[in-house]
Design an enzyme around this catalytic site. Structure first.
Site, PDB file in Angstrom:
ATOM      1  NE  ARG A   1      -3.447   2.704   2.586  1.00 54.46           N
ATOM      2  CZ  ARG A   1      -3.506   3.077   3.534  1.00 54.46           C
ATOM      3  NH1 ARG A   1      -2.600   3.258   4.322  1.00 54.46           N
ATOM      4  NH2 ARG A   1      -3.580   4.633   3.804  1.00 54.46           N
TER       5      ARG A   1
ATOM      6  CG  HIS B   1      -0.830   8.887   3.073  1.00 51.60           C
ATOM      7  ND1 HIS B   1      -0.304   7.343   4.116  1.00 51.60           N
ATOM      8  CD2 HIS B   1      -0.756   9.515   4.631  1.00 51.60           C
ATOM      9  CE1 HIS B   1      -0.560   7.479   5.028  1.00 51.60           C
ATOM     10  NE2 HIS B   1      -0.126   8.349   5.287  1.00 51.60           N
TER      11      HIS B   1
ATOM     12  CD  GLU C   1      -4.714   7.560   9.832  1.00 54.57           C
ATOM     13  OE1 GLU C   1      -4.156   8.680  10.051  1.00 54.57           O
ATOM     14  OE2 GLU C   1      -3.523   6.948  10.015  1.00 54.57           O
TER      15      GLU C   1
ATOM     16  CG  ASN D   1      -4.498   3.304   8.415  1.00 55.82           C
ATOM     17  OD1 ASN D   1      -5.086   2.287   7.787  1.00 55.82           O
ATOM     18  ND2 ASN D   1      -5.212   4.480   8.207  1.00 55.82           N
TER      19      ASN D   1
ATOM     20  CE1 TYR E   1      -0.176   2.599  13.865  1.00 57.70           C
ATOM     21  CE2 TYR E   1      -2.167   3.659  12.998  1.00 57.70           C
ATOM     22  CZ  TYR E   1      -0.657   2.941  12.410  1.00 57.70           C
ATOM     23  OH  TYR E   1       0.028   3.148  11.377  1.00 57.70           O
TER      24      TYR E   1
ATOM     25  CD  GLU F   1      -1.513   3.825   7.616  1.00 58.98           C
ATOM     26  OE1 GLU F   1      -1.046   4.015   9.136  1.00 58.98           O
ATOM     27  OE2 GLU F   1      -1.645   4.831   7.074  1.00 58.98           O
TER      28      GLU F   1
HETATM   29  O1  IFM Z   1       2.332   7.209  10.266  1.00 63.03           O
HETATM   30  C1  IFM Z   1       1.906   7.584   9.786  1.00 63.03           C
HETATM   31  C2  IFM Z   1       0.584   7.460   8.826  1.00 63.03           C
HETATM   32  O2  IFM Z   1       1.455   8.283   7.975  1.00 63.03           O
HETATM   33  C3  IFM Z   1      -0.685   7.505   9.290  1.00 63.03           C
HETATM   34  N1  IFM Z   1      -1.526   6.778  10.143  1.00 63.03           N
HETATM   35  C4  IFM Z   1      -0.440   6.619  11.511  1.00 63.03           C
HETATM   36  C5  IFM Z   1       0.987   6.369  10.856  1.00 63.03           C
HETATM   37  C6  IFM Z   1       2.041   6.050  12.712  1.00 63.03           C
HETATM   38  O3  IFM Z   1       1.767   7.631  12.819  1.00 63.03           O
END
Ligand code: IFM
Length: 457
Positions: free
Chosen positions: A79, A123, A168, A294, A296, A347
């Site tokens: 990606r 992006h 995002e 995405n 985290y 992500e």
């Molecule tokens: O690096 C970023 C990415 O560009 C977008 N999502 C979160 C990642 C980590 O912060």
């Protein structure tokens, strides 16, 4: 020894992700135009250490070697994002043939290596020329984006199946226009919400313009989701977690999947809510072929109603709490509460303070555990009935982490920024092995664990 078997569905798309501004460099060569991130990073005080993406990982010049690394990692998909100002230096009008050629060559190299290209159109690197005309606060920008999407579909649609419009939108809107931590650096909630709406309108217009050219591609959008959870089960805390969900996360999910903004979030934003034109919500909520998630971490609401992680819990170098079980809950929620299209985890990854050992190896066990535990969560969600089609590690290689500059390393491949030398980390070896086996096995509780990486370097 008894083992738990985490085998993924056949055809599960194993990949890694990057973004143009974070890796390409070559910011002013071969006709590329300026982006808002060039302008922002060149402005004193905006990025840690005054760092910029001018060179980054120099991927623009080194893409062939990088694709070779991806091949060695057994990746099935990659990606990446297209730099809008590289292909349209002013955002509209004349194209830059050298920019289009670059993405042509990248896609061809990927296909040659049997790696599926997965394209993100935006992006975060808006052409500065469009910003000078008002950028995302102007509705005209939505039309320019749809034209750019069509240009790329015409050029690459014969070889690229999966297309994400935006990466995002919540981060673009909230960090770029509410907190000012990201380009273009405004600080107005009202503006942020209007921009957020324009991003969704632009997404809808781009779906139409791309589908008019190729109706059988897969088009979707990538959302960053940080599910709020209550530290304890009190009704007050649960209510404040729900309020935050509606203001930050569902603010983008609901328009796309339910054709309206969340009611409580709308009330909370009061006079700052965006202007919506007739037909906008239908445009925004067109059929999606997939949703990219995405993930985290979560946002944990403490007793005072503020976000406060449990003391003693594990955190990555970003200060983000490690909470894989919340990923499973999030995926199940998307499935149960929304008529959610197929999901790709577009992500997931961890910033770790990596150290290069004398022999050149990087033993990043913390990243391996992070990836493994989140993959267990994805597997559990699939078992719960969620249609997850693939998983992309963030990131293929260490890169420019926006306002943090080069201080945070997310890669499964290490980059020495002084020499541009790449080294596959232990997490890269572990991931390549996982892809090859289409999953992994873990010893049951109480059983001794085995070395994480068996593959010889
Ligand atoms: O690096 C970023 C990415 O560009 C977008 N999502 C979160 C990642 C980590 O912060």
């Amino acid at each position: 020894m008894t083992r738990n078997n985490y085998s993924f569905p056949r055809d599960f798309l194993w990949g890694a992700a990057t973004a143009a501004y974070q890796i390409e460099g070559a910011w002013n060569v071969d006709g590329r135009g300026e982006s808002i991130w060039d302008r922002f990073s060149h402005t004193e005080g905006k990025v840690n250490n005054g760092e910029t993406g001018d060179v980054a990982c120099d991927h623009y010049h080194r893409f062939a070697a990088d694709v070779e690394i991806m091949r060695r990692l057994n990746l099935k998909a990659y990606r990446f994002s297209i730099s809008w100002p590289r292909v349209l230096p002013s955002g509209r009008g004349p194209v830059n043939p050298a920019g289009l050629d670059f993405y042509d060559r990248l896609v061809d190299a990927l296909l040659e290596a049997n790696i599926e290209p997965f394209v993100t159109l935006y992006h975060w690197d808006l052409p500065q020329a469009l910003e000078d005309m008002g950028g995302w606060s102007e509705r005209d920008t939505c039309g320019y984006f749809a034209d750019y999407a069509a240009l790329m579909m015409r050029r690459l649609g014969d070889r690229v199946r999966c297309w994400a419009t935006f990466n995002e939108p919540a981060i673009v809107s909230f960090l770029g226009f509410r907190t000012g931590q990201h380009a273009p650096g405004y600080r107005s909630q009202r503006l942020a919400l209007q921009v957020g709406h324009h991003l969704l309108v632009a997404h809808g217009m781009a779906l139409q313009s791309m589908r008019a050219i190729k109706s059988d591609s897969e088009a979707g959008i990538v959302l960053s989701l940080w599910p709020p959870e209550a530290q304890s089960d009190t009704p007050e805390l649960k209510a404040s977690a729900e309020k935050l969900w509606q203001k930050d996360e569902a603010w983008f999910v609901d328009p796309l999947l339910r054709a309206h903004y969340p009611v409580l979030g709308w009330q909370e934003y009061g006079d700052d809510v965006p202007e919506i034109r007739p037909g906008d919500m239908a445009l925004i909520s067109q059929k999606l072929d997939f949703i990219g998630v995405n993930y985290y971490s979560r946002k944990l609401m403490g007793p005072d109603g503020q976000i406060s992680p449990v003391p003693g819990s594990e955190h990555t170098e970003m200060g983000w709490e490690v909470t894989p079980s919340s990923l499973r809950k999030l995926l199940v929620r998307l499935q149960e509460e929304y008529r959610c299209p197929p999901i790709y985890i577009t992500e997931n990854g961890a910033a770790v303070a990596d150290r290069v050992a004398e022999d050149g190896s990087i033993h990043d066990e913390r990243r391996i555990s992070y990836l493994r535990d989140h993959l267990v969560a994805v597997h559990n969600a699939i078992t719960d009935g969620v249609d997850v089609r693939g998983y992309f590690v963030w990131s293929l290689m260490d890169n420019f982490e926006w306002a943090f500059g080069y201080s945070k390393r997310f890669g499964i491949v290490h980059v020495d920024y002084a020499t541009q030398e790449r080294r596959i980390k232990d997490s890269g070896l572990w991931y390549s092995q996982t892809v090859r086996r289409n999953g992994f096995q873990l010893p049951s509780a109480g059983e001794p664990s085995e070395p994480l990486v068996e593959t010889a370097r």
